[in-house]
Design a protein around this motif. Structure first.
Motif, short mmCIF file in Angstrom:
data_model
loop_
_atom_site.label_atom_id
_atom_site.label_comp_id
_atom_site.label_asym_id
_atom_site.label_seq_id
_atom_site.Cartn_x
_atom_site.Cartn_y
_atom_site.Cartn_z
N VAL A 190 -26.03 -14.08 -67.62
CA VAL A 190 -26.02 -12.72 -68.12
C VAL A 190 -25.36 -11.84 -67.07
CG1 VAL A 190 -28.26 -12.05 -67.13
CG2 VAL A 190 -27.47 -10.94 -69.22
N ASP A 191 -24.68 -10.81 -67.54
CA ASP A 191 -24.11 -9.83 -66.63
C ASP A 191 -25.24 -9.08 -65.94
OD1 ASP A 191 -22.04 -7.87 -65.63
OD2 ASP A 191 -23.25 -6.54 -66.89
N ALA A 192 -25.27 -9.11 -64.61
CA ALA A 192 -26.40 -8.58 -63.86
C ALA A 192 -26.65 -7.10 -64.15
CB ALA A 192 -26.18 -8.79 -62.36
N ALA A 193 -25.58 -6.33 -64.31
CA ALA A 193 -25.74 -4.89 -64.53
C ALA A 193 -26.39 -4.57 -65.87
CB ALA A 193 -24.37 -4.21 -64.43
N SER A 194 -26.29 -5.50 -66.82
CA SER A 194 -26.84 -5.25 -68.15
C SER A 194 -28.14 -6.00 -68.41
CB SER A 194 -25.81 -5.67 -69.22
OG SER A 194 -25.65 -7.08 -69.23
N ALA A 195 -28.60 -6.78 -67.43
CA ALA A 195 -29.73 -7.69 -67.66
C ALA A 195 -30.98 -6.96 -68.12
CB ALA A 195 -30.02 -8.49 -66.39
N ARG A 196 -31.22 -5.75 -67.64
CA ARG A 196 -32.46 -5.04 -67.97
C ARG A 196 -32.33 -4.10 -69.16
NH1 ARG A 196 -36.34 -3.00 -63.42
NH2 ARG A 196 -37.65 -3.27 -65.26
N THR A 197 -31.17 -4.08 -69.78
CA THR A 197 -30.97 -3.21 -70.94
C THR A 197 -31.46 -3.90 -72.21
OG1 THR A 197 -28.76 -4.03 -71.53
CG2 THR A 197 -28.90 -2.36 -69.78
N SER B 85 -23.97 -11.36 -72.46
CA SER B 85 -24.05 -12.78 -72.18
C SER B 85 -22.80 -13.29 -71.47
CB SER B 85 -24.24 -13.55 -73.49
OG SER B 85 -24.20 -14.94 -73.28
N THR B 86 -23.02 -14.22 -70.52
CA THR B 86 -21.90 -14.90 -69.85
C THR B 86 -22.10 -16.41 -69.96
OG1 THR B 86 -23.10 -14.70 -67.74
CG2 THR B 86 -21.46 -13.01 -68.22
N TYR C 227 -28.77 -22.57 -72.69
CA TYR C 227 -29.04 -21.21 -72.22
C TYR C 227 -30.19 -20.63 -73.02
CZ TYR C 227 -26.58 -19.27 -76.34
OH TYR C 227 -26.20 -18.93 -77.61
N PHE C 228 -30.72 -19.53 -72.55
CA PHE C 228 -31.75 -18.79 -73.28
C PHE C 228 -31.44 -17.32 -73.13
CE2 PHE C 228 -33.15 -19.86 -69.03
CZ PHE C 228 -33.66 -18.68 -68.51
N LYS C 229 -32.17 -16.50 -73.82
CA LYS C 229 -31.93 -15.06 -73.79
C LYS C 229 -33.21 -14.33 -73.41
CE LYS C 229 -28.63 -15.19 -77.67
NZ LYS C 229 -28.35 -14.66 -79.04
N VAL C 230 -33.07 -13.07 -73.03
CA VAL C 230 -34.25 -12.21 -72.89
C VAL C 230 -34.60 -11.74 -74.29
CG1 VAL C 230 -35.22 -10.11 -71.93
CG2 VAL C 230 -33.59 -11.44 -70.59
N TYR C 231 -35.79 -12.08 -74.74
CA TYR C 231 -36.24 -11.62 -76.06
C TYR C 231 -37.18 -10.45 -75.88
CZ TYR C 231 -34.04 -15.60 -78.32
OH TYR C 231 -33.12 -16.51 -78.79
#
Length: 221
Positions: free
Chosen positions: A104-111, A116-117, A194-198
């Motif tokens: 994941v792009d670090a700058a967008s991880a908490r949004t 996704s990368t 991979y997985f995602k932040v849900y």
């Protein structure tokens, strides 16, 4: 020289941390200093375990039958708060792991819309690493509580023996979860998964979205 990424968790380390914290006399009322410092992966693993522990104790209290309805309502409100905090910590674990894995792009991880990368061809795992760690925390609580049943002196041997059987199964189930965590991390490192932040978006806890709380606010206004 760039700062090295945080080390990725291994199931054995997660299990050891969970058990060590449960063996701490003040846990979870007085939370020990987090391993790695505030904001680290291990800080959030510990925070998740703390709120699962508080949630566990509150769920026991909510089953009482000789206290007032007001007491049970207070338990329910505490359960809602602890559950929200537990989920928030799980999401932070996933954000940190996805960033460390380069998924994941670090700058967008908490949004609410992380970028996704993920490498082409990687399969999506429906369960996140953070949610597996969360489940391992709950399993640690079950193991801890069942072990206590095997040591009771106010019950007969049949109760203790039955509890030993259940304890062995719980330990096996926790081990299975740990194997799944290690496999997911390994596959993610290799670009196979991979997985995602849900985001949970628990609407009942948010006065802007819970229709009953919206009605209350309008009536009070």
């Amino acid at each position: 020289m760039s700062t090295p990424p945080p080390s990725l968790p291994q199931a054995a380390d997660v299990i050891a941390l969970h058990d060590r914290l449960l063996a701490t006399a003040c846990w979870p009322a007085q939370v020990p200093a987090a391993d790695g410092g505030d904001g680290s992966l291990w800080h959030w693993v510990q925070t998740n375990h703390c709120f699962n522990s508080r949630l566990w104790a509150e769920e026991d209290l909510a089953r009482r039958t000789t206290v007032s309805a007001a007491d049970i309502a207070a338990n329910k409100r505490a359960i809602d708060g602890f559950n929200q905090a537990r989920n928030d910590a799980t999401e932070r674990v996933d954000e940190i792991l996805l960033t460390a894995l380069g998924l994941v792009d670090a700058a967008s991880a908490r949004t609410d819309a992380p970028v996704s990368t993920v490498p082409a061809g990687a399969r999506l795992n429906s369960e996140t690493a953070g949610s597996i760690i969360d489940r391992m925390s709950i399993m640690a609580l079950k193991v801890h509580a069942m072990r206590a049943q095997t040591e009771r002196t106010d019950v007969d041997e049949a109760h203790r023996e039955g509890s030993r059987v259940k304890l062995a199964r719980l330990q096996q189930q926790r081990g299975d979860l740990g194997d799944c965590l290690d496999a997911l991390i390994a596959d993610a490192q290799a670009g196979r998964a991979y997985f995602k932040v849900y985001r949970q978006f628990k609407m009942y806890n948010d006065p802007r979205f819970n229709p009953e709380l919206v009605k209350e606010a309008k009536a009070q206004a």
